[in-house]
Design a protein around this motif. Structure first.
Motif, short mmCIF file in Angstrom:
data_model
loop_
_atom_site.label_atom_id
_atom_site.label_comp_id
_atom_site.label_asym_id
_atom_site.label_seq_id
_atom_site.Cartn_x
_atom_site.Cartn_y
_atom_site.Cartn_z
N GLU A 1 0.74 -1.53 -0.20
CA GLU A 1 -0.12 0.09 -0.06
C GLU A 1 0.81 1.48 0.36
OE1 GLU A 1 -3.11 0.17 2.44
OE2 GLU A 1 -4.07 -1.88 2.48
N LYS A 2 2.08 0.97 0.59
CA LYS A 2 3.21 2.58 0.63
C LYS A 2 2.95 2.97 -0.57
CE LYS A 2 4.11 2.43 5.41
NZ LYS A 2 5.72 1.86 6.82
N ILE A 3 3.78 1.86 -1.24
CA ILE A 3 4.15 1.74 -2.59
C ILE A 3 2.97 2.11 -3.81
CG2 ILE A 3 5.57 0.53 -4.72
CD1 ILE A 3 6.87 -1.36 -2.56
N ILE A 4 2.05 1.69 -3.63
CA ILE A 4 0.95 1.96 -4.77
C ILE A 4 0.73 3.14 -4.51
CG2 ILE A 4 -1.09 1.06 -5.54
CD1 ILE A 4 -0.10 -1.13 -4.17
N SER A 5 0.76 3.87 -3.29
CA SER A 5 0.40 5.08 -2.89
C SER A 5 1.04 5.98 -3.59
CB SER A 5 -0.13 5.23 -1.30
OG SER A 5 -1.04 4.96 -0.66
N LYS A 6 2.73 5.66 -3.57
CA LYS A 6 3.57 6.43 -4.44
C LYS A 6 2.91 6.67 -6.05
CE LYS A 6 6.64 7.06 -0.51
NZ LYS A 6 8.30 6.31 0.41
N ARG A 7 3.15 4.90 -5.88
CA ARG A 7 3.13 5.15 -7.49
C ARG A 7 1.38 6.27 -8.36
NH1 ARG A 7 4.63 0.35 -9.84
NH2 ARG A 7 3.44 0.23 -11.24
N TYR A 8 0.31 6.48 -7.76
CA TYR A 8 -0.54 7.25 -7.68
C TYR A 8 -0.76 8.38 -7.72
CZ TYR A 8 -3.91 2.43 -7.28
OH TYR A 8 -4.94 1.26 -8.13
N GLU A 9 0.27 8.73 -6.84
CA GLU A 9 0.83 9.83 -6.83
C GLU A 9 1.31 10.53 -7.54
OE1 GLU A 9 2.73 10.92 -3.33
OE2 GLU A 9 1.30 9.77 -2.45
N LYS A 10 1.98 9.70 -8.16
CA LYS A 10 2.66 9.80 -9.37
C LYS A 10 1.96 9.47 -10.62
CE LYS A 10 7.01 9.28 -7.51
NZ LYS A 10 8.47 8.58 -7.28
N ASN A 11 0.83 8.82 -11.03
CA ASN A 11 -0.33 8.56 -12.20
C ASN A 11 0.54 7.33 -12.92
OD1 ASN A 11 -2.61 10.45 -12.22
ND2 ASN A 11 -0.50 11.31 -12.89
N ILE A 12 1.22 6.65 -11.80
CA ILE A 12 1.87 4.83 -12.56
C ILE A 12 1.21 4.05 -12.19
CG2 ILE A 12 3.38 3.80 -12.08
CD1 ILE A 12 5.52 5.47 -11.01
N PRO A 13 0.94 3.59 -13.90
CA PRO A 13 0.15 2.92 -13.85
C PRO A 13 0.05 0.95 -13.34
CG PRO A 13 0.64 2.59 -16.09
CD PRO A 13 1.28 3.72 -15.04
N PRO A 14 -0.31 -0.58 -12.88
CA PRO A 14 -2.14 0.03 -13.32
C PRO A 14 -2.70 0.37 -11.99
CG PRO A 14 -1.17 -2.32 -13.31
CD PRO A 14 -0.33 -0.83 -13.30
N GLY A 15 -3.97 0.58 -12.19
CA GLY A 15 -5.11 0.82 -11.25
C GLY A 15 -5.35 1.89 -11.02
N LEU A 16 -5.26 2.79 -12.27
CA LEU A 16 -5.10 4.52 -11.36
C LEU A 16 -6.53 4.76 -11.67
CD1 LEU A 16 -2.90 6.31 -14.43
CD2 LEU A 16 -2.47 5.80 -11.62
N LYS A 17 -7.73 3.28 -12.82
CA LYS A 17 -9.39 3.94 -12.57
C LYS A 17 -9.85 2.75 -10.99
CE LYS A 17 -9.73 4.78 -17.43
NZ LYS A 17 -10.28 5.74 -17.77
N ASP A 18 -9.13 2.79 -10.45
CA ASP A 18 -9.98 2.44 -8.86
C ASP A 18 -9.68 3.29 -7.73
OD1 ASP A 18 -11.32 -0.10 -10.28
OD2 ASP A 18 -9.92 -1.07 -10.12
N ARG A 19 -8.85 4.51 -8.17
CA ARG A 19 -7.75 5.09 -6.85
C ARG A 19 -9.13 5.37 -5.74
NH1 ARG A 19 -3.76 9.30 -9.66
NH2 ARG A 19 -5.14 9.55 -11.64
N ASN A 20 -10.00 5.89 -7.27
CA ASN A 20 -11.29 7.11 -6.05
C ASN A 20 -11.87 5.60 -5.02
OD1 ASN A 20 -10.48 9.52 -6.76
ND2 ASN A 20 -11.84 9.09 -8.86
N LYS A 21 -12.12 4.76 -5.19
CA LYS A 21 -12.99 4.00 -4.34
C LYS A 21 -12.29 3.77 -3.36
CE LYS A 21 -13.82 0.06 -8.29
NZ LYS A 21 -13.44 -1.38 -8.71
#
Length: 228
Positions: A15-35
């Motif tokens: 989750e720590k890694i993915i949060s940083k990826r989302y901040e940088k708009n790194i896929p996959p999972g970007l379509k679900d980040r508002n869940k």
């Protein structure tokens, strides 16, 4: 999950890694980040928005420890944070995902749809190929469960129908709106290909938390009857 069984520490690490990826708009999972909802499996808990990204990171981690020459991801997910040409059956993985995978593992990766993968490994006639594609479309179109008045309809394959629905008089991991539970009296089963119709029903005895997924329910019911 591909490798060792998850621990809460491992999920927290992802989750720590993915949060940083989302901040940088790194896929996959970007379509679900508002869940914004937690999902539980027994004592483990994680954000539902991180599911796709966790799957991706898990594949990379697993492959690093193996000696593969190529990796094929079998998926019918067509979201644009996974694939190019979103909406087509043979969309390719995003170029940035291919590059990341190669950099991290040293191994190339491609994506294939379920129907194409089955066609590649089996000798199928044109009719057989079309039949498989229809079944995959059927699975995508029919939800796992549908609430209709006082009845919930679940979808089952042949083995699950015989072993669980008939054999155990129960059905696991069902999504049910909490406010609908007091009004549900019956469960019916839709059998997939080759039956493709609702065949049996039973009166619900109880609805409890699913032992497999605490965010879902397990339905217990009585004698199963045929639809006449």
């Amino acid at each position: 999950m591909l490798g060792e069984e998850y621990t809460q520490e491992k999920l927290d690490y992802f989750e720590k890694i993915i949060s940083k990826r989302y901040e940088k708009n790194i896929p996959p999972g970007l379509k679900d980040r508002n869940k914004k909802k937690k999902r539980k499996f027994a004592t483990l808990e994680f954000e539902t928005s991180f599911g796709d990204a966790m799957f991706w990171l898990d594949i990379i981690e697993f492959v690093k420890e193996k000696k593969f020459s190529n990796v094929v991801i079998i998926s019918d997910d067509k979201k644009s944070d996974w694939c190019t040409r979103s909406g087509t059956s043979e969309s390719e993985l995003l170029p940035e995902l291919k590059v990341e995978f190669l950099k991290e593992t040293g191994i190339p990766v491609i994506r294939k749809s379920s129907s194409l993968f089955i066609k590649d490994i089996l000798s199928l006639s044109e009719d057989e190929q079309k039949g498989i594609e229809k079944e995959i479309d059927e699975i995508e179109k029919i939800k796992s469960e549908i609430e209709y008045q006082d009845t919930i309809i679940v979808r089952a394959r042949k083995n699950g129908f015989k072993k669980v629905f008939i054999g155990e008089n129960s059905w696991y991991s069902v999504r049910i709106n909490e406010d609908r539970i007091p009004f549900l009296r019956y469960i019916a089963v839709y059998q997939t290909t080759p039956v493709k119709k609702i065949t049996h029903y039973a009166e619900i005895k109880d609805i409890i938390i699913s032992p497999e997924d605490s965010s879902k329910k397990k339905i217990l019911f009585g004698c199963v009857k045929n639809f006449v």
